[in-house]
Design an enzyme around this catalytic site. Structure first.
Site, PDB file in Angstrom:
ATOM      1  N   LEU A 126      -8.600   2.871   8.439  1.00 41.89           N
ATOM      2  CA  LEU A 126      -7.819   2.956   9.073  1.00 41.89           C
ATOM      3  C   LEU A 126      -7.178   4.111   7.337  1.00 41.89           C
ATOM      4  O   LEU A 126      -7.741   3.921   6.146  1.00 41.89           O
ATOM      5  CB  LEU A 126      -6.698   2.177   7.817  1.00 41.89           C
ATOM      6  CG  LEU A 126      -4.596   2.020   8.099  1.00 41.89           C
ATOM      7  CD1 LEU A 126      -4.244   1.050   8.498  1.00 41.89           C
ATOM      8  CD2 LEU A 126      -4.572   2.705   6.936  1.00 41.89           C
ATOM      9  N   HIS A 230     -10.802   0.120  -5.484  1.00 45.38           N
ATOM     10  CA  HIS A 230     -10.378   0.978  -5.620  1.00 45.38           C
ATOM     11  C   HIS A 230      -8.664   1.997  -5.990  1.00 45.38           C
ATOM     12  O   HIS A 230      -8.081   0.774  -4.927  1.00 45.38           O
ATOM     13  CB  HIS A 230     -10.374   2.194  -4.165  1.00 45.38           C
ATOM     14  CG  HIS A 230     -10.646   3.622  -5.483  1.00 45.38           C
ATOM     15  ND1 HIS A 230     -10.411   4.864  -4.641  1.00 45.38           N
ATOM     16  CD2 HIS A 230     -11.888   4.362  -5.484  1.00 45.38           C
ATOM     17  CE1 HIS A 230     -10.148   5.658  -5.454  1.00 45.38           C
ATOM     18  NE2 HIS A 230     -11.612   5.599  -5.716  1.00 45.38           N
TER      19      HIS A 230
END
Length: 344
Positions: A126, A230
């Site tokens: 994605l 992240h």
């Protein structure tokens, strides 16, 4: 309007640009012409296939801006991982060291290399280009996969996972990988990440520690990032958690990012989705609420996010003529849909 459709060979240049923009750590889109072309070919074969059970098909979709014809994002589904190549994870568990005689009882965290997710469905790849971000486009790219899987359940496993990008800096340095590199691999994170992305995974089995790793032996920086994502991945993780995904202790072998899982039948958008025939009525549709809407095709799949009115009494939905054209459907055809906003 933005539509989501199957990728085709004509989208290669756009996919290459997305791969470049996605950066280090986005393993499923390596910047490599041969592999990206193969990824598109696998997707075209998957959309043209008629499986009765998940067999490793790879479905890749793109989001297209219909006003410009530009591809602005991509999203994918792997129907069953690990059937051809080993699919590795670390599982975070515990062992107990105790001595009744000395009255010592210590519980220690360990990382064990495993292939526990072999055969499950993975949502992946994605990415929404920066210039296209804002509004509901990111959510649309994510949630459309749940509608597609729910409509074509025979193609997918009940367990669905997503690997979340772990902590690394702008240069691609991963605190977790730095410890593994020092003691076992002698190659930097971008190189290992790239090799894995292009399907060269033999080095993992050859060089990865064969026995469980005691977490307390890792560097302090490496310990701190186990199971962390992240900073750019936090919105995606929150979105999946809202859908019912959770981490069961599995983390990536390179950056220690968490892998989250859910049962397809329990995913919030999938569970809330419904299937009804359509009537084409511009005025009634405009008075409805915004929904994610897909047609029921595979090879000619289309999805949009727009206003739609549901008639509970007649068990039909009203869509506009423009929406019908974007979905390639006629009055009386069925659509599957789910609300953009849930009522708590």
């Amino acid at each position: 309007m933005r539509i989501i459709r199957p990728i085709t060979s004509a989208d290669y240049d756009a996919l290459y640009a997305i791969a470049e923009e996605s950066g280090i750590g986005f393993t499923s889109l390596p910047v490599c012409q041969e592999l990206l072309e193969n990824k598109i070919k696998r997707a075209e074969d998957a959309f043209a296939s008629n499986p009765t059970e998940p067999g490793g098909e790879s479905y890749l979709f793109v989001m297209e801006d219909t006003n410009t014809g530009e591809v602005v994002g991509t999203t994918g589904i792997e129907s069953a991982v690990g059937l051809d190549d080993a699919f590795y994870h670390y599982h975070l568990g515990k062992v107990v060291h105790s001595s009744r005689e000395l009255d010592i009882h210590n519980t220690v965290d360990i990382l064990t290399l495993c292939n526990d997710y072999t055969g499950v469905t993975e949502i992946c790849t994605l990415f929404l280009r920066e210039k296209a971000r804002g509004g509901i486009s990111g959510r649309f790219l994510s949630k459309v996969r749940f509608l597609f899987m729910m409509e074509h359940r025979e193609r997918f496993a009940e367990t669905v996972i997503a690997e979340m990008r772990g902590v690394c800096d702008e240069d691609g340095a991963s605190p977790f990988w730095e410890w593994l590199e020092e003691h076992f691999f002698s190659m930097d994170f971008p190189t290992a990440d790239y090799l894995s992305g292009i399907g060269n995974k033999e080095f993992i089995a050859e060089l990865m520690p064969k026995h469980p790793v005691y977490v307390s032996l890792l560097s302090e920086k490496a310990q701190q990032v186990i199971g962390q994502v992240h900073e750019k991945t936090r919105p995606a993780l929150r979105m999946l958690e809202e859908e019912g995904f959770s981490c069961r202790g599995y983390v990536d072998i390179f950056d220690a990012g968490p892998t989250v899982e859910a049962n397809l039948s329990s995913i919030r958008t999938a569970l809330a989705s419904r299937k009804m025939p359509v009537v084409i009525d511009d005025q009634t549709a405009a008075q409805g609420q915004t929904h994610y809407i897909i047609n029921t095709s595979v090879q000619n799949f289309r999805a949009v996010a727009t206003e739609m009115a549901v008639s509970e009494e007649q068990q039909v939905v009203a869509i506009s003529r423009h929406t019908a054209a974007m979905l390639n459907i006629c009055e009386g055809d069925a659509v599957r849909f789910a609300p953009v906003q849930f009522r708590d």
